[in-house]
Motif scaffolding. Structure first.
Motif, PDB file in Angstrom:
ATOM      1  N   GLY A  41       5.036  -7.450  -4.393  1.00 19.97           N
ATOM      2  CA  GLY A  41       5.180  -5.617  -3.820  1.00 19.97           C
ATOM      3  C   GLY A  41       4.541  -4.737  -3.676  1.00 19.97           C
ATOM      4  O   GLY A  41       4.441  -4.227  -2.883  1.00 19.97           O
ATOM      5  N   ALA A  42       4.321  -4.296  -4.937  1.00 16.15           N
ATOM      6  CA  ALA A  42       3.311  -3.517  -5.381  1.00 16.15           C
ATOM      7  C   ALA A  42       2.278  -3.621  -4.998  1.00 16.15           C
ATOM      8  O   ALA A  42       1.433  -3.111  -4.097  1.00 16.15           O
ATOM      9  CB  ALA A  42       3.084  -3.020  -6.547  1.00 16.15           C
ATOM     10  N   GLY A  43       1.323  -5.228  -4.523  1.00 16.69           N
ATOM     11  CA  GLY A  43       0.069  -5.221  -3.926  1.00 16.69           C
ATOM     12  C   GLY A  43       0.584  -5.677  -3.152  1.00 16.69           C
ATOM     13  O   GLY A  43      -0.484  -4.569  -1.944  1.00 16.69           O
ATOM     14  N   ILE A  44       1.258  -5.359  -1.965  1.00 11.98           N
ATOM     15  CA  ILE A  44       1.452  -5.556  -0.532  1.00 11.98           C
ATOM     16  C   ILE A  44       1.636  -3.870  -0.174  1.00 11.98           C
ATOM     17  O   ILE A  44       0.743  -4.145   1.571  1.00 11.98           O
ATOM     18  CB  ILE A  44       2.547  -6.440   0.436  1.00 11.98           C
ATOM     19  N   ALA A  45       2.201  -2.934  -0.736  1.00 11.02           N
ATOM     20  CA  ALA A  45       2.059  -1.852  -0.262  1.00 11.02           C
ATOM     21  C   ALA A  45       1.047  -1.077  -0.680  1.00 11.02           C
ATOM     22  O   ALA A  45       0.570  -0.111  -0.214  1.00 11.02           O
ATOM     23  CB  ALA A  45       3.430  -1.464  -1.460  1.00 11.02           C
ATOM     24  N   ARG A  46       0.373  -1.361  -1.997  1.00 13.39           N
ATOM     25  CA  ARG A  46      -1.029  -0.876  -1.381  1.00 13.39           C
ATOM     26  C   ARG A  46      -2.766  -1.432  -1.025  1.00 13.39           C
ATOM     27  O   ARG A  46      -2.711  -0.431   0.355  1.00 13.39           O
ATOM     28  CB  ARG A  46      -1.989  -1.428  -3.084  1.00 13.39           C
ATOM     29  N   ASP A  47      -2.182  -2.782  -0.077  1.00 11.19           N
ATOM     30  CA  ASP A  47      -2.830  -3.374   0.697  1.00 11.19           C
ATOM     31  C   ASP A  47      -2.373  -2.619   1.603  1.00 11.19           C
ATOM     32  O   ASP A  47      -3.417  -2.196   2.933  1.00 11.19           O
ATOM     33  CB  ASP A  47      -3.041  -4.910   0.854  1.00 11.19           C
ATOM     34  N   ALA A  48      -1.367  -2.875   2.880  1.00 18.03           N
ATOM     35  CA  ALA A  48      -1.127  -2.204   4.105  1.00 18.03           C
ATOM     36  C   ALA A  48      -1.181  -0.363   3.750  1.00 18.03           C
ATOM     37  O   ALA A  48      -1.409  -0.377   5.039  1.00 18.03           O
ATOM     38  CB  ALA A  48       0.844  -2.213   3.413  1.00 18.03           C
ATOM     39  N   ALA A  49      -1.510  -0.002   2.861  1.00 16.70           N
ATOM     40  CA  ALA A  49      -1.133   1.477   2.871  1.00 16.70           C
ATOM     41  C   ALA A  49      -3.045   2.217   2.707  1.00 16.70           C
ATOM     42  O   ALA A  49      -3.607   3.029   3.950  1.00 16.70           O
ATOM     43  CB  ALA A  49      -0.883   2.396   1.259  1.00 16.70           C
ATOM     44  N   GLY A  50      -4.086   0.664   2.417  1.00 14.57           N
ATOM     45  CA  GLY A  50      -4.841   0.845   2.505  1.00 14.57           C
ATOM     46  C   GLY A  50      -5.227   0.875   3.806  1.00 14.57           C
ATOM     47  O   GLY A  50      -7.089   1.332   4.718  1.00 14.57           O
ATOM     48  N   ARG A  51      -5.196   0.629   4.724  1.00 21.03           N
ATOM     49  CA  ARG A  51      -5.282   0.180   6.124  1.00 21.03           C
ATOM     50  C   ARG A  51      -4.523   0.736   7.193  1.00 21.03           C
ATOM     51  O   ARG A  51      -4.399   0.635   8.371  1.00 21.03           O
ATOM     52  CB  ARG A  51      -4.410  -2.070   6.652  1.00 21.03           C
ATOM     53  N   GLY A  52      -4.203   1.910   6.533  1.00 19.06           N
ATOM     54  CA  GLY A  52      -3.543   3.258   7.470  1.00 19.06           C
ATOM     55  C   GLY A  52      -1.716   2.994   7.679  1.00 19.06           C
ATOM     56  O   GLY A  52      -1.857   3.780   8.635  1.00 19.06           O
ATOM     57  N   LEU A  53      -1.278   2.023   7.147  1.00 22.35           N
ATOM     58  CA  LEU A  53      -0.429   2.293   8.086  1.00 22.35           C
ATOM     59  C   LEU A  53       0.922   3.239   6.473  1.00 22.35           C
ATOM     60  O   LEU A  53       0.597   3.388   5.936  1.00 22.35           O
ATOM     61  CB  LEU A  53       0.588   0.568   7.458  1.00 22.35           C
ATOM     62  N   SER A  54       1.997   3.681   7.568  1.00 26.96           N
ATOM     63  CA  SER A  54       2.808   4.571   6.647  1.00 26.96           C
ATOM     64  C   SER A  54       3.635   3.241   5.981  1.00 26.96           C
ATOM     65  O   SER A  54       4.449   2.769   6.653  1.00 26.96           O
ATOM     66  CB  SER A  54       3.909   5.175   7.259  1.00 26.96           C
ATOM     67  N   VAL A  55       4.282   3.341   4.081  1.00 31.26           N
ATOM     68  CA  VAL A  55       4.699   2.494   3.538  1.00 31.26           C
ATOM     69  C   VAL A  55       5.703   3.108   2.889  1.00 31.26           C
ATOM     70  O   VAL A  55       5.973   3.884   2.223  1.00 31.26           O
ATOM     71  CB  VAL A  55       3.896   1.907   3.090  1.00 31.26           C
ATOM     72  N   LEU A  56       6.750   2.670   2.734  1.00 31.30           N
ATOM     73  CA  LEU A  56       7.824   2.746   1.858  1.00 31.30           C
ATOM     74  C   LEU A  56       8.132   1.768   0.773  1.00 31.30           C
ATOM     75  O   LEU A  56       8.340   0.441   1.329  1.00 31.30           O
ATOM     76  CB  LEU A  56       8.995   3.303   2.277  1.00 31.30           C
ATOM     77  N   LEU A  57       7.975   1.187  -0.197  1.00 34.57           N
ATOM     78  CA  LEU A  57       8.013   0.547  -1.917  1.00 34.57           C
ATOM     79  C   LEU A  57       9.504   0.607  -2.060  1.00 34.57           C
ATOM     80  O   LEU A  57       9.855   2.302  -2.733  1.00 34.57           O
ATOM     81  CB  LEU A  57       7.575   0.467  -2.094  1.00 34.57           C
ATOM     82  N   VAL A  58      10.461   0.053  -2.270  1.00 34.36           N
ATOM     83  CA  VAL A  58      11.977   0.403  -2.808  1.00 34.36           C
ATOM     84  C   VAL A  58      12.201  -0.769  -4.412  1.00 34.36           C
ATOM     85  O   VAL A  58      12.139  -1.526  -3.843  1.00 34.36           O
ATOM     86  CB  VAL A  58      13.189   0.898  -2.223  1.00 34.36           C
ATOM     87  N   GLU A  59      11.909  -0.261  -5.367  1.00 29.91           N
ATOM     88  CA  GLU A  59      12.751  -0.757  -6.078  1.00 29.91           C
ATOM     89  C   GLU A  59      14.080  -0.871  -6.677  1.00 29.91           C
ATOM     90  O   GLU A  59      14.276   0.020  -7.645  1.00 29.91           O
ATOM     91  CB  GLU A  59      11.653  -1.397  -7.138  1.00 29.91           C
ATOM     92  N   GLN A  60      15.153  -1.377  -7.475  1.00 28.91           N
ATOM     93  CA  GLN A  60      15.717  -1.137  -7.820  1.00 28.91           C
ATOM     94  C   GLN A  60      15.651  -0.426  -8.927  1.00 28.91           C
ATOM     95  O   GLN A  60      17.197   0.106  -9.369  1.00 28.91           O
ATOM     96  CB  GLN A  60      17.284  -2.372  -7.163  1.00 28.91           C
ATOM     97  N   ARG A  61      15.259  -1.196 -10.156  1.00 28.79           N
ATOM     98  CA  ARG A  61      15.208  -0.620 -11.779  1.00 28.79           C
ATOM     99  C   ARG A  61      14.029   0.247 -11.433  1.00 28.79           C
ATOM    100  O   ARG A  61      13.471   0.645 -10.647  1.00 28.79           O
ATOM    101  CB  ARG A  61      15.567  -1.771 -12.219  1.00 28.79           C
ATOM    102  N   ASP A  62      13.153  -0.504 -12.578  1.00 24.10           N
ATOM    103  CA  ASP A  62      11.704  -0.425 -12.592  1.00 24.10           C
ATOM    104  C   ASP A  62      10.543  -0.529 -12.270  1.00 24.10           C
ATOM    105  O   ASP A  62      11.252  -1.324 -12.064  1.00 24.10           O
ATOM    106  CB  ASP A  62      11.609   0.273 -14.773  1.00 24.10           C
TER     107      ASP A  62
END
Length: 506
Positions: free
Chosen positions: A16-37
């Motif tokens: 999830g963190a890797g995809i959020a990084r990749d997507a944000a670097g492509r100029g997409l607006s990204v929200l990542l949610v994690e139920q714990r830490d």
């Protein structure tokens, strides 16, 4: 709280963190949610290796091994502070795999992908050598080869930090309670840290929930059966260090499996892993007595000084969310990743991509492949970019950790050597953000617990989504090893005090 995003990522593990990084670097607006830490489940419970997976060659997973070996070089360059080379010693066991088979496997391992930074394999003799010191005398020799160590939980955090720096919104302790698909977007109901509901919308969803991936498919109401998920428990034990050198061991077992014995946190050895089918709650996974005995029996087949239960100072377990390839043997189930892309009914432009399996070593490539699948639907034509991008803290001249450490020793000559080494290994060049203008230990604030000063805790709260003692002790660091209950309590009280101060300031 409302918001509209191009991409909602559910799951704050490495994928999830890797995809959020990749997507944000492509100029997409990204929200990542994690139920714990971040990295609170599978991604902090690995064997801590960036490796090709030598034993996967026996299962003919050549594509996976090749990709992992390629990624080994990429990641070593991206984060030299939390990833570094290791030499693995493979003793030859006369009753198990013959020498020719080991030699052939290592030849493939050396040549499936180009090596720039790591030496190849070689035959070794144990007679009078440090490598032979902890072994029984009947093990006369074997082979050595190279792979890499990684601080797995910190790798997740660094990807989340980079995603945030590129515009992503990262929300921990936030659960995705439901997903509702519309023609051109999703509505997501989130439950925040305070229990209050939040509503957001996103053009697309990535389901990177790991062991909870099928649960998220059901929450999305897709009207179809989720792809097969195979939960396999992997457990590890930690014992006092079994040898004085820095090499690791890979031990074969009669059941065809292997176990690693790896130097861990200076004073310990990490031993693992098991492969056991798991059917319980992934959040409650624990090592069993049978697994402890299995690991001890396996390594004791090689060690001159056997280990017992009294030597186990810590253990941990994780659940691997593998794609179910119907293999009866849990150890042989594929570790490759599988995507399930659902674009809905004809004409719908609100996709959801569910991820099964994967290895921490190949997370970056997985993220790249995920974005290649989603890009056409999202109308994003940005190029792949992460292969040559440095992760936070890794921007050292020529990627030379030793040179940077030497410079840090000169710059912060007032820091105790062990503390300095831990800070540089954990944070790399970001150590300057922790130290700031300090010129003495007193300038770092109170020592809240042994070798843990207030300045580091403030940095972790502000930059790494930390809010509890366990986040610090077992994921951002491994200071929990050897920490006494009263010391843990002192850290918890410190966080409670910070929470009160924050509320008073609002």
């Amino acid at each position: 709280m409302t918001g509209t995003y191009d991409l909602l990522v559910v799951g704050g593990g490495i994928n999830g963190a890797g995809i959020a990084r990749d997507a944000a670097g492509r100029g997409l607006s990204v929200l990542l949610v994690e139920q714990r830490d971040l990295a609170s489940a599978t991604s902090s419970s690995s064997t801590k290796l960036i490796h090709g997976g030598l034993r996967y060659l026996e299962h003919y997973e050549f594509r996976l091994v090749r990709e992992a070996l390629q990624e080994r070089e990429v990641l070593l360059a991206a984060a030299p502070h939390i990833i570094w080379p290791l030499t693995f010693v493979l003793p030859h066991h006369r009753g198990l795999r013959p020498k020719w088979m080991l030699r052939a496997g290592l030849f493939l391992y050396d040549h499936l992908a180009k090596r720039k930074r790591l030496p190849g394999s070689r035959a070794v003799s144990f007679n009078g050598t440090p490598e032979g010191q902890p072994l029984k005398s009947d093990f006369e020799g074997g082979f050595s080869y190279s792979d890499c160590w990684v601080d797995d939980a910190r790798l997740v955090v660094l990807n989340a930090q980079d995603a945030k720096a590129r515009g992503a919104d990262i929300r921990t302790r936030t659960r995705c309670a439901s997903l509702v698909r519309h023609h051109d977007h999703w509505n997501a109901e989130l439950i925040g840290p305070d229990g209050a509901p939040q509503s957001v919308s996103a053009k697309s969803v990535v389901n990177a929930a790991g062991p909870w991936v099928t649960e998220m498919v059901e929450n999305a109401g897709l009207g179809k059966k989720a792809a097969g998920l195979r939960l396999v428990k992997g457990s590890h034990i930690v014992v006092p260090r079994i040898h004085d050198h820095d090499h690791c061991y890979i031990f074969q077992n009669g059941d065809g499996r292997i176990a690693f014995a790896i130097p861990y946190q200076q004073d310990y050895t990490l031993i693992g892993t098991t492969d056991v089918a798991y059917n319980g709650d992934p959040a409650q996974v624990k090592i069993s007595d049978q697994e402890i005995d299995y690991l001890l029996d396996l390594v004791n087949g090689y060690l001159a000084k056997p280990l017992g239960r009294k030597n186990v100072v810590w253990d941990y377990s994780g659940v691997r969310p593998l794609y179910d390839d119907k293999n009866d043997n849990a150890s042989a189930v594929t570790r490759d990743y599988v995507f399930d892309l659902d674009t809905g009914d004809t004409g719908s432009s609100s996709p959801i991509l569910s991820i099964y399996g994967g290895k921490i070593t190949t997370y970056r490539k997985l993220a790249e492949h995920a974005m290649q699948k989603l890009a056409p639907v999202l109308g994003n034509d940005a190029k792949d970019w992460t292969a040559n991008a440095i992760l936070p803290g890794g921007d050292m001249p020529d990627g030379d950790f030793d040179a940077f450490l030497a410079k840090a020793k000169a710059t912060y000559d007032w820091l105790p050597r062990a503390l300095l080494y831990r800070l540089v290994r954990s944070y790399g060049t970001a150590i300057s953000k922790i130290i700031g203008t300090a010129t003495s230990l007193g300038d770092l604030g109170p020592e809240v617990a042994p070798n843990l000063y207030e300045a580091e805790l403030h940095y972790l709260m502000a930059n790494e989504w930390v809010c509890r003692a366990e986040d610090v002790l077992w994921r951002r660091t491994k200071l929990g090893l050897g920490m006494q209950p009263d010391q843990v309590d002192a850290i918890e009280k410190w966080f409670a005090a910070q929470t009160r101060l924050d509320r008073a300031a609002q």
